[in-house]
Design an enzyme around this catalytic site. Structure first.
Site, short mmCIF file in Angstrom:
data_model
loop_
_atom_site.label_atom_id
_atom_site.label_comp_id
_atom_site.label_asym_id
_atom_site.label_seq_id
_atom_site.Cartn_x
_atom_site.Cartn_y
_atom_site.Cartn_z
N PHE A 153 1.89 -0.54 8.39
CA PHE A 153 1.55 -1.96 8.15
C PHE A 153 1.58 -2.81 9.44
O PHE A 153 2.15 -3.90 9.48
CB PHE A 153 2.49 -2.60 7.12
N ASN B 22 4.16 5.02 4.78
CA ASN B 22 4.63 4.77 6.15
C ASN B 22 5.63 3.63 6.29
O ASN B 22 6.00 3.26 7.39
CB ASN B 22 3.42 4.52 7.05
N THR B 23 6.04 3.06 5.17
CA THR B 23 7.12 2.08 5.19
C THR B 23 8.22 2.68 4.33
O THR B 23 8.00 2.95 3.15
CB THR B 23 6.65 0.71 4.63
N ASN C 261 -2.39 9.11 9.30
CA ASN C 261 -1.96 7.86 9.93
C ASN C 261 -0.54 7.55 9.54
O ASN C 261 -0.10 7.87 8.44
CB ASN C 261 -2.92 6.72 9.59
N LYS D 242 -2.25 -0.28 -6.50
CA LYS D 242 -2.70 0.94 -5.81
C LYS D 242 -1.57 1.96 -5.78
O LYS D 242 -0.47 1.65 -5.32
CB LYS D 242 -3.15 0.62 -4.39
N ASN E 20 -3.81 6.26 -2.72
CA ASN E 20 -3.52 6.10 -1.29
C ASN E 20 -3.48 7.49 -0.63
O ASN E 20 -3.93 8.47 -1.22
CB ASN E 20 -2.17 5.38 -1.15
N SER F 183 1.93 3.08 0.20
CA SER F 183 1.85 3.53 1.58
C SER F 183 3.07 4.39 1.88
O SER F 183 4.20 3.99 1.60
CB SER F 183 1.82 2.34 2.54
#
Ligand SMILES: Cc1cc2nc3c(=O)[nH]c(=O)nc-3n(C[C@H](O)[C@H](O)[C@H](O)COP(=O)(O)O)c2cc1C
Length: 352
Positions: free
Chosen positions: A115, A175-176, A111, A211, A240, A173
């Site tokens: 966010f 993805n940022t 994915n 996390k 994660n 994450s």
């Protein structure tokens, strides 16, 4: 898995993955998914982690119910606790679609949502309206275009503090852009101090979890364990999604984003075991990454987890996996004459 669940999953897997995800949320909302009606529990399964009382140690990981739209149904799905979000201060659309991929042969997911969420106001309002039941935590995130990302975590915490059962500082994450830089020692210490000071002013005692990513060197894990302990974080969630594509056969392996599911199991469990050794078992750890069977769950606990979370395996095996995992854990604890506390970390040496 029941026949209805099998057919439902087969139908969902014929659809685009994000559409299937949205439909699964809608099905939960409308009561179409058969539910056990409450958490699986027993004296052997009941546990308290960082002050959070859980009927069983199998939780739902962040990212499934990002907007808190199905908290009520999820609370009845057999889990011992759930985590919603990530919530950022302002709503944001996330990355362009497609951004969710099923790597079916590998039993993995990629994915790159970034966010996407409706923002903290809407999400915290839903959190506040939830029924009584199992603990529900909120995953805190930062807006992509924020001028002060560290303060974003504090903002969401401040709003959710009176209602969340725990919050998670998610600096992992992939993805940022540059978010994971917040895992560096100095940045992490500054961020955690700010968040924990905010917590102390708005609701002392609210458990704050951290996390972390699975793509960390041993030295980085040691530093994070040190900073988390010094700052007084209540627990660590490991891990994660990963940027690694080791051992992935699917042609979609080249899609950008974080990979989760079965291939993440070893990597995330090694990080967990390392953390357990570093913290000497004094800091509670939640193990997440690639759990898809009772044996995986058992090994995650042996590696150092006091509780676990799952997500990707639900996509392949359905929601009934949660109560199944909890029930099988209960039976095996009984059969082996051991307790959750004794099992935690008992196999840490298997992980190097
Ligand atoms: C589609 C998707 C969205 C996710 N969103 C989040 C998120 O918003 N915040 C977070 O901390 N983790 C997020 N995660 C990571 C999961 O919470 C979990 O750490 C990871 O998927 C590994 O567990 P699994 O192998 O059981 O899926 C997401 C994972 C997936 C697959």
């Amino acid at each position: 898995m029941s026949m209805i669940e099998k057919l439902g999953l087969a139908a969902l897997h014929r659809l685009d993955p994000e559409h299937a995800h949205d439909l699964s949320i809608r099905a939960l909302r409308t009561g179409l998914v058969p539910m056990p009606g409450g958490p699986v529990t027993s004296p052997r399964l009941r546990t308290t982690l960082a002050g959070i009382d859980m009927p069983n140690p199998v939780g739902l990981a962040a990212g499934y119910d990002k907007n808190g739209k199905v908290i009520g149904p999820l609370m009845k799905s057999g889990f011992g606790f759930i985590e919603i979000g990530a919530a950022t201060p302002r709503p944001q659309p996330g990355n362009p679609k497609p951004r969710l991929f099923r790597l079916t042969g590998d039993r993995a997911i990629i994915n790159r949502f970034g966010f996407n969420n409706e923002g903290m106001e809407a999400i915290v309002e839903r959190l506040r309206a939830r029924p009584a039941g199992i603990p529900v935590g909120l995953n805190l995130g930062a807006n992509k275009d924020s001028a002060d990302r560290a303060d974003d975590y504090a903002k969401v915490l401040r709003l959710a503090a009176d209602t969340a059962d725990f919050v998670t500082v998610n600096v992992s994450s992939p993805n940022t852009e540059k978010l994971r830089d917040l895992q560096g020692s100095d940045a992490l210490a500054a961020l955690l101090r700010h968040v924990l000071q905010t917590r102390d002013t708005v609701r002392a005692g609210l458990p704050v979890l951290l996390k972390i990513a699975p793509d960390l060197s041993d030295a980085e894990i040691e530093q994070i364990a040190g900073v988390a302990t010094d700052c007084g974080v209540d627990a660590i969630i490991a891990t994660n999604t990963t940027l690694s594509r080791d051992g992935i056969a699917d042609a979609q392996a080249s899609q950008a984003g974080g990979l989760s599911g079965q291939p993440l199991f070893d990597r995330s469990t090694r990080v967990l075991a390392r953390l357990y050794r570093q913290t000497g078992g004094r800091l509670p750890l939640i193990g997440v990454g690639g759990i898809s069977s009772p044996e995986d769950l058992w090994q995650k606990i042996r590696a150092g987890a006091s509780a676990v979370q799952i997500y990707s395996a639900l996509i392949y095996q359905g929601m009934s996996l949660a109560p199944q995992l909890a029930q099988s854990l209960d039976l095996r604890l009984e059969a082996e004459g051991t307790t959750l506390a004794e099992l935690t970390g008992s196999g840490v040496d298997d992980w190097g």
